[in-house]
Design a protein around this motif. Structure first.
Motif, PDB file in Angstrom:
ATOM      1  N   GLU A 116      11.151  -2.113  12.726  1.00 26.08           N
ATOM      2  CA  GLU A 116      10.529  -0.824  12.978  1.00 26.08           C
ATOM      3  C   GLU A 116      10.714   0.090  11.777  1.00 26.08           C
ATOM      4  O   GLU A 116      11.669  -0.040  11.003  1.00 26.08           O
ATOM      5  N   THR A 133       4.122   2.161  13.721  1.00 27.05           N
ATOM      6  CA  THR A 133       5.518   1.928  14.129  1.00 27.05           C
ATOM      7  C   THR A 133       6.156   0.758  13.411  1.00 27.05           C
ATOM      8  O   THR A 133       7.370   0.711  13.247  1.00 27.05           O
ATOM      9  N   GLY A 134       5.376  -0.222  12.990  1.00 29.10           N
ATOM     10  CA  GLY A 134       5.928  -1.410  12.348  1.00 29.10           C
ATOM     11  C   GLY A 134       6.145  -1.199  10.867  1.00 29.10           C
ATOM     12  O   GLY A 134       5.361  -0.541  10.187  1.00 29.10           O
ATOM     13  N   ASN A 135       7.219  -1.775  10.357  1.00 28.56           N
ATOM     14  CA  ASN A 135       7.571  -1.659   8.959  1.00 28.56           C
ATOM     15  C   ASN A 135       7.049  -2.907   8.247  1.00 28.56           C
ATOM     16  O   ASN A 135       7.644  -3.985   8.339  1.00 28.56           O
ATOM     17  N   GLU A 163       8.282  -5.116  16.226  1.00 26.07           N
ATOM     18  CA  GLU A 163       7.213  -4.122  16.263  1.00 26.07           C
ATOM     19  C   GLU A 163       5.846  -4.802  16.077  1.00 26.07           C
ATOM     20  O   GLU A 163       5.190  -4.684  15.057  1.00 26.07           O
ATOM     21  N   VAL A 164       5.444  -5.555  17.095  1.00 22.55           N
ATOM     22  CA  VAL A 164       4.106  -6.134  17.155  1.00 22.55           C
ATOM     23  C   VAL A 164       3.385  -5.523  18.352  1.00 22.55           C
ATOM     24  O   VAL A 164       4.016  -4.908  19.220  1.00 22.55           O
ATOM     25  N   VAL A 205       9.173  -8.329  13.240  1.00 22.37           N
ATOM     26  CA  VAL A 205       8.716  -7.178  12.466  1.00 22.37           C
ATOM     27  C   VAL A 205       9.640  -6.004  12.775  1.00 22.37           C
ATOM     28  O   VAL A 205       9.777  -5.596  13.943  1.00 22.37           O
ATOM     29  N   ILE A 215       8.950  -7.905   7.317  1.00 27.28           N
ATOM     30  CA  ILE A 215       8.402  -8.928   8.211  1.00 27.28           C
ATOM     31  C   ILE A 215       9.180 -10.205   7.936  1.00 27.28           C
ATOM     32  O   ILE A 215       9.217 -10.689   6.807  1.00 27.28           O
ATOM     33  N   VAL A 242       0.405  -6.219  13.553  1.00 27.39           N
ATOM     34  CA  VAL A 242       1.468  -5.258  13.265  1.00 27.39           C
ATOM     35  C   VAL A 242       0.881  -3.855  13.318  1.00 27.39           C
ATOM     36  O   VAL A 242       0.019  -3.528  12.498  1.00 27.39           O
TER      37      VAL A 242
END
Length: 416
Positions: free
Chosen positions: A390, A338-340, A306-307, A388, A344, A334
């Motif tokens: 999600e 959407t990215g967690n 998720e980048v 990364v 990472i 990031v």
């Protein structure tokens, strides 16, 4: 394993030497062979001259040079009332013996460099005009304009004295006029034994003037001939005016030859430096072109998950890159929707090709802002993978987006 201070130290222990730029990026165009010159100048030609029965008197025209104008090489003294105040400091020239008197030499461009004021153009000015210019510049720079200005050394305007004198010398022209008898006295006086066939010759602006020595001391007006900048005074015991003029012309030609040789050598050196600079620029540009066309071997780190953009990050030359460098790269980053940021990961494979399946994963929890400091110290290695994860809600949203078209198709089929 989580990224902590201890795990960062462990991860950074792996040996890695960043790729370096070619040596052409550290080279300069200097270091030439230097000025070559034209070798020694030829010896001057001297010929014997017979004595005449009488010497002709040729007096130079009267001159009125006006007030003294400051020139290149002169040293001016700037005196301030408070010796402890450091508003004007010595930069060039001589430091006067008095309390707050600072000496400055007039440079080739006619300016003096005064700290906190800058370069002040005073070349070609009279002393009063220079004081006015300095006053204006001090006021513009909000510096106390209380000062006095005087000329400590007169180096720009000179008269040379040679021939049959005790000590050939160069006499400076100062605020007061310089007369012929004073110039001869500055050279120690005339040393000829027979004054009947001696003369004082003045070379000025390409013309030679002559005063017989017997007439010089008999007439007060001849002793008070005012000299100007560039005059050459020569006490000669010979009579031939043409030969004396040829001597001065020869000296001028030798000086012009030396000057032309220096100019030619300087031009040659500039050409050599320009060729070297062009070769270096061409080599650097060729390397940058190869780098742009990916014709140069580079080390990369890969960003996925998720980048903002699945991409690779080129490790820099001559230095290491950190995890923060890659995450905050403009092409990566990031997306927080959407990215967690809690998950990472940095995935690093074993250096041994036989252990291909051996992978170490470091996890960065960016929810704690202090962990971002660890990201700035975590050094990346070639072929590291930054992943990364999600967010859970993002996963459910995507599942719903995939199921919704199927539900619409089932409802549509049932209605048929």
């Amino acid at each position: 394993m989580p990224i902590s201070a201890e795990s960062v130290m462990v991860a950074n222990r792996s040996t890695y030497r960043p790729r370096t730029l070619p040596a052409i990026f550290a080279q300069t165009a200097g270091g030439g062979s230097g000025l070559r010159g034209a070798g020694p100048t030829p010896d001057p030609a001297l010929t014997a001259r017979a004595r005449p029965e009488a010497l002709e008197t040729r007096v130079p025209p009267a001159v009125s040079p006006g007030p003294y104008r400051i020139g290149v090489g002169d040293v001016v003294l700037l005196a301030t009332p408070n010796p402890t105040e450091a508003t004007i400091e010595q930069l060039t020239g001589l430091l006067a013996a008095q309390n707050s008197r600072q000496g400055y030499t007039v440079q080739d461009d006619g300016a003096i460099a005064v700290p906190e004021v800058g370069r002040v153009q005073i070349g070609g000015m009279t002393l009063e005009e220079a004081e006015a210019e300095l006053f204006q510049r001090l006021v513009e720079n909000q510096i106390d304009p209380t000062f006095s200005l005087e000329i400590a050394e007169f180096n720009s305007k000179k008269v040379s004295i040679g021939g049959a004198v005790s000590t050939p010398a160069v006499a400076p022209i100062t605020l007061t006029p310089l007369y012929l008898d004073e110039a001869l006295a500055a050279a120690g006086g005339v040393t000829v034994r027979d004054q009947d066939y001696a003369s004082v010759r003045i070379y000025r602006d390409g013309t030679l003037y002559q005063v017989p020595l017997t007439q010089l001391y008999a007439r007060d007006g001849l002793r008070r001939i005012q000299l100007v900048d560039g005059d050459s005074v020569f006490v000669d015991t010979e009579y031939e005016l043409d030969l004396a003029q040829a001597y001065f012309a020869e000296q001028i030609q030798l000086a012009q030859f030396q000057q032309a040789a220096r100019v030619a050598a300087l031009n040659e050196l500039n050409a050599e430096v320009s060729i070297r600079r062009g070769a270096l620029e061409e080599a650097r540009q060729n390397y940058l072109t190869r780098l742009e066309l990916e014709g140069v071997e580079r080390d990369y780190v890969y960003l996925t998950g998720e980048v903002r953009q699945q991409s690779r990050y080129a490790l820099p030359f001559d230095q290491t890159a950190s995890l923060a460098d890659a995450l905050y790269n403009t092409a990566a980053g990031v997306p927080t929707q959407t990215g967690n940021v809690r998950e990472i990961y940095v995935l690093r494979g074993s250096a041994d090709p036989r252990e291909f399946a051996s992978v170490t994963a470091w996890q960065l929890d960016a929810r704690n802002a202090t962990n971002l400091m660890l990201a700035t110290r975590f050094e990346l290695r070639p072929n590291d993978v930054i992943f990364v994860a999600e967010q859970p809600v993002t996963r459910w949203n995507r599942v719903i987006q995939q199921i919704t078209p199927s539900l619409f198709n089932v409802v549509a089929n049932a209605s048929d």
